[in-house]
Scaffold this active site. Structure first.
Site, PDB file in Angstrom:
ATOM      1  N   THR A   1      41.837  58.821  48.903  1.00 26.39           N
ATOM      2  CA  THR A   1      42.508  58.100  50.220  1.00 26.39           C
ATOM      3  C   THR A   1      43.078  56.740  49.912  1.00 26.39           C
ATOM      4  OG1 THR A   1      40.665  56.853  50.783  1.00 26.39           O
ATOM      5  CG2 THR A   1      40.690  58.792  51.851  1.00 26.39           C
TER       6      THR A   1
ATOM      7  N   ARG B   1      38.636  50.895  45.491  1.00 23.36           N
ATOM      8  CA  ARG B   1      39.545  52.011  46.327  1.00 23.36           C
ATOM      9  C   ARG B   1      39.069  53.553  46.169  1.00 23.36           C
ATOM     10  NH1 ARG B   1      45.843  51.065  45.322  1.00 23.36           N
ATOM     11  NH2 ARG B   1      45.259  52.084  43.421  1.00 23.36           N
TER      12      ARG B   1
ATOM     13  N   ASP C   1      45.132  49.945  35.598  1.00 23.10           N
ATOM     14  CA  ASP C   1      43.951  49.605  36.082  1.00 23.10           C
ATOM     15  C   ASP C   1      43.236  48.308  35.608  1.00 23.10           C
ATOM     16  OD1 ASP C   1      41.219  49.478  37.032  1.00 23.10           O
ATOM     17  OD2 ASP C   1      41.557  51.491  37.917  1.00 23.10           O
TER      18      ASP C   1
ATOM     19  N   ASP D   1      39.511  48.118  35.029  1.00 18.87           N
ATOM     20  CA  ASP D   1      39.154  49.004  33.504  1.00 18.87           C
ATOM     21  C   ASP D   1      39.619  48.477  32.375  1.00 18.87           C
ATOM     22  OD1 ASP D   1      37.823  51.196  34.861  1.00 18.87           O
ATOM     23  OD2 ASP D   1      39.706  52.378  34.764  1.00 18.87           O
TER      24      ASP D   1
HETATM   25  C1  PRP Z   1      41.923  47.107  42.360  1.00 16.30           C
HETATM   26  C2  PRP Z   1      42.338  45.670  42.413  1.00 16.30           C
HETATM   27  C3  PRP Z   1      42.165  45.382  43.957  1.00 16.30           C
HETATM   28  C4  PRP Z   1      42.718  46.756  44.561  1.00 16.30           C
HETATM   29  C5  PRP Z   1      43.979  46.520  44.974  1.00 16.30           C
HETATM   30  O1  PRP Z   1      40.542  47.234  42.295  1.00 16.30           O
HETATM   31  O2  PRP Z   1      41.394  44.708  41.580  1.00 16.30           O
HETATM   32  O3  PRP Z   1      40.953  45.166  44.496  1.00 16.30           O
HETATM   33  O4  PRP Z   1      42.472  47.821  43.375  1.00 16.30           O
HETATM   34  O5  PRP Z   1      44.639  47.717  45.360  1.00 16.30           O
HETATM   35  P1  PRP Z   1      45.068  47.871  47.071  1.00 16.30           P
HETATM   36  O6  PRP Z   1      45.671  46.632  47.308  1.00 16.30           O
HETATM   37  O7  PRP Z   1      45.724  49.133  47.098  1.00 16.30           O
HETATM   38  O8  PRP Z   1      43.805  47.837  48.019  1.00 16.30           O
HETATM   39  P2  PRP Z   1      40.025  48.638  42.378  1.00 16.30           P
HETATM   40  O9  PRP Z   1      39.783  49.359  43.705  1.00 16.30           O
HETATM   41  O10 PRP Z   1      40.395  49.500  41.233  1.00 16.30           O
HETATM   42  O11 PRP Z   1      38.362  48.491  41.795  1.00 16.30           O
HETATM   43  P3  PRP Z   1      37.674  47.938  40.537  1.00 16.30           P
HETATM   44  O12 PRP Z   1      38.220  46.305  40.570  1.00 16.30           O
HETATM   45  O13 PRP Z   1      36.323  47.950  40.737  1.00 16.30           O
HETATM   46  O14 PRP Z   1      38.245  48.666  39.457  1.00 16.30           O
HETATM   47  N1  URA Z   2      44.766  48.581  41.227  1.00 16.91           N
HETATM   48  C1  URA Z   2      45.064  48.253  39.810  1.00 16.91           C
HETATM   49  O1  URA Z   2      44.075  47.695  39.227  1.00 16.91           O
HETATM   50  N2  URA Z   2      46.118  48.457  39.633  1.00 16.91           N
HETATM   51  C2  URA Z   2      47.111  49.050  40.230  1.00 16.91           C
HETATM   52  O2  URA Z   2      48.486  49.089  39.963  1.00 16.91           O
HETATM   53  C3  URA Z   2      46.730  49.229  41.640  1.00 16.91           C
HETATM   54  C4  URA Z   2      45.552  48.988  42.272  1.00 16.91           C
END
Ligand code: PRP
Ligand code: URA
Length: 220
Positions: free
Chosen positions: A115, A111, A207, A210
């Site tokens: 945005t 994400r 997160d 993370d």
């Molecule tokens: C997190 C999660 C989803 C997304 C959900 O990933 O694992 O993929 O956010 O959010 P959304 O429904 O608003 O799209 P992130 O973008 O943090 O990436 P990462 O797993 O690489 O940390």
């Molecule tokens: N992605 C995450 O990992 N946690 C949230 O709460 C939303 C998006």
């Protein structure tokens, strides 16, 4: 926002004390990386057990100590698990415990910090995905942007039968996902209250990527 999960016929909100217990442990900010990763895997096993209820089987001959018999086994070549990177990888470990021989595709999305829109950076899917029963997996359904994007990528590559499994969902994400994909079964481990101003799920778990991979201060 007006929301009733029962309005969405494609949604299964899972309900089992063991699942709730493990999700509570996952939410706890004092849960460290090792434990967190293990919990995500265990939760995926519990959710997968339900979501894979209707997978294809075929009969094989086995010989028991008593006699030969035809019995069902999972048609694992027809199964494809697709984690959304990064956090989905933690769930893939659990799904593969259930069906070790399943095919795995990978979709990389993150994400955008400002945005909150998903940004694509990787996509590797089996060439015969059109013949497969595809299980898209990601622990978090927040705005729904990533899951919707991933489904579009799967469809573009020919996937016809898709199911999405997540651990924690926000009402906003469920609504957005189901409006675009009313025919895709969606399995949820816990439905939370809302998104905050940073599009994080409340109460949520923070997160997820993370916390699985220890890329946040104090995770160890
Ligand atoms: C997190 C999660 C989803 C997304 C959900 O990933 O694992 O993929 O956010 O959010 P959304 O429904 O608003 O799209 P992130 O973008 O943090 O990436 P990462 O797993 O690489 O940390
Ligand atoms: N992605 C995450 O990992 N946690 C949230 O709460 C939303 C998006």
């Amino acid at each position: 926002m007006e929301f009733n999960v029962k309005d969405y016929k494609n949604v299964t909100l899972l309900n089992h004390p063991l699942l709730s217990h493990k999700i509570t442990q996952l939410r706890d900010k004092s849960t460290k990386t090792n434990q967190f990763k293990l919990l995500v895997k265990e939760i995926a096993i519990l959710e997968g057990y339900e979501a894979l209820r209707n997978i294809e089987t075929h009969l094989v001959e086995v010989e028991t100590p008593i006699e030969k018999t035809l019995q069902p086994v999972v048609s694992r070549k027809k199964l494809c698990f697709v984690p959304i990177l990064r956090a989905g990888l933690g769930m893939a470990d659990g799904m593969l415990e259930l069906v070790p021989g399943a095919t795995c595709g990978h979709i990389g999305l993150y994400r955008d910090e400002v945005t909150k829109e998903p940004v694509e950076y990787y996509c590797k899917l089996p060439v015969d995905i059109d013949e497969m029963d595809v299980y898209l997996i990601d622990p978090m359904l927040a705005t729904g942007g990533s899951a919707i994007d991933a489904v579009n990528m799967l469809k573009k590559h020919g996937a016809k039968k898709i199911t999405f499994i997540c651990i924690i969902a926000a009402p906003e994400g469920v609504k957005a996902f189901c409006e675009k994909n009313p025919d895709i079964p969606l399995y949820i481990g816990a439905l939370d209250r809302e998104l905050n101003e940073n599009a994080y799920i409340c109460p949520g778990l923070g997160d997820c990527g993370d916390r699985i991979f220890g890329t946040v201060k104090g995770a160890k």
